[in-house]
Design a protein around this motif. Structure first.
Motif, PDB file in Angstrom:
ATOM      1  N   LYS A  43       0.835  -1.212   0.000  1.00 22.98           N
ATOM      2  CA  LYS A  43       0.000   0.000   0.000  1.00 22.98           C
ATOM      3  C   LYS A  43       0.865   1.255   0.000  1.00 22.98           C
ATOM      4  O   LYS A  43       0.569   2.225  -0.706  1.00 22.98           O
ATOM      5  N   GLU A  44       1.933   1.248   0.812  1.00 20.44           N
ATOM      6  CA  GLU A  44       2.844   2.391   0.866  1.00 20.44           C
ATOM      7  C   GLU A  44       3.492   2.642  -0.495  1.00 20.44           C
ATOM      8  O   GLU A  44       3.766   3.803  -0.852  1.00 20.44           O
ATOM      9  N   ALA A  45       3.722   1.573  -1.244  1.00 18.38           N
ATOM     10  CA  ALA A  45       4.326   1.707  -2.568  1.00 18.38           C
ATOM     11  C   ALA A  45       3.312   2.130  -3.627  1.00 18.38           C
ATOM     12  O   ALA A  45       3.694   2.423  -4.765  1.00 18.38           O
ATOM     13  N   GLY A  46       2.026   2.147  -3.248  1.00 15.26           N
ATOM     14  CA  GLY A  46       0.989   2.549  -4.198  1.00 15.26           C
ATOM     15  C   GLY A  46       0.399   1.403  -4.990  1.00 15.26           C
ATOM     16  O   GLY A  46      -0.198   1.617  -6.052  1.00 15.26           O
ATOM     17  N   ALA A  47       0.547   0.176  -4.478  1.00 20.30           N
ATOM     18  CA  ALA A  47       0.044  -0.999  -5.189  1.00 20.30           C
ATOM     19  C   ALA A  47      -1.481  -0.992  -5.256  1.00 20.30           C
ATOM     20  O   ALA A  47      -2.164  -0.420  -4.398  1.00 20.30           O
TER      21      ALA A  47
END
Length: 245
Positions: free
Chosen positions: A181-185
């Motif tokens: 989620k932090e990576a924008g997945a």
């Protein structure tokens, strides 16, 4: 003359000699500290620090469904290298920390693409005893969605600030979804990680990567970087530049 027959009587060490020896010892200690600090700075010399992960949306992530290899780069990249890593490997983390941003920039410029082969031989060194395999599965979940910038950031996080220590607490599947989620997945990638959808495939792919690494390297040791059949000396601080000249 034998040692037992000697008439020599040791003389007491003078205060001057004591002070002199103490001074020498102090100088040696100072030199050791200076060298240690210098080595620490060299080790922390991060290439292209501040660049971050891949920026260009033209950089894509392509998951090979048969082998599990993840190709990250632009379609017109001038050179493709192969990188073998274990998600728990400290040296792999160091490689990403020192050179990951430089590699990302070369990917954005179309000068380099990387085919990642993820192994899991360090599973027994993780507290959960299967962290490396679960992390391989998580990489596949994120890569399968195709976004180069997202996968690049996920990979960077997983091998740097989020990388567990051998024998210490590792990341649960929930933790891995939070990194994604932090990576924008995408939601699809997050659900893939949380349900363990790629776990069985990751086990097979990690074994295939391990066999390929043994064939190429003669042993299972990570990180290992190959330019075709030639192994790259990653101890050379200019190795990324040399590959992209």
């Amino acid at each position: 003359m034998s040692e037992s027959g000697s008439k020599y009587t040791p003389r007491p060490v003078s205060n001057v000699t004591t002070y002199a020896l103490g001074g020498v010892a102090l100088v040696v200690i100072v030199l050791i500290v200076i060298l240690a600090l210098r080595w620490g700075r060299d080790d922390a010399s991060i290439r292209n620090d501040g660049y971050g992960a891949v920026h260009d949306a033209a950089v894509t992530a392509v998951l090979d469904q048969k082998s599990g290899a993840i190709l990250l780069g632009r379609g017109d990249a001038s050179k493709t290298i192969d990188v073998y890593e274990d998600p728990l490997c400290p040296s792999c983390g160091a490689l990403e920390r020192l050179y990951g941003q430089e590699i990302a920039q070369k990917m954005d410029e179309g000068k380099l693409a990387v085919r990642y082969h993820l192994v899991a031989f360090l599973d027994p060194k993780s507290k959960s005893k299967d962290y490396s395999t679960r992390a391989v599965a998580a990489n596949e979940c994120v890569a399968e969605t195709g976004s180069g910038p997202v996968y690049s950031k996920f990979h960077a996080l997983l091998f740097t600030s989020k990388q567990p220590k051998e024998g210490g607490a590792d990341l649960s599947n929930e933790d891995l979804t939070n990194v994604a989620k932090e990576a924008g997945a995408s939601l699809e990638a997050v659900q893939c990680i949380s349900t363990g959808a790629k776990l069985d495939a990751a086990k097979i792919h990690a074994q295939m990567a391990r066999a390929a690494l043994t064939d190429a390297n003669g042993e299972v040791a990570t990180p290992a970087v190959f330019d075709g059949k030639d192994k790259v000396d990653v101890n050379n601080h200019e190795w990324v530049v040399d590959l992209t000249k």
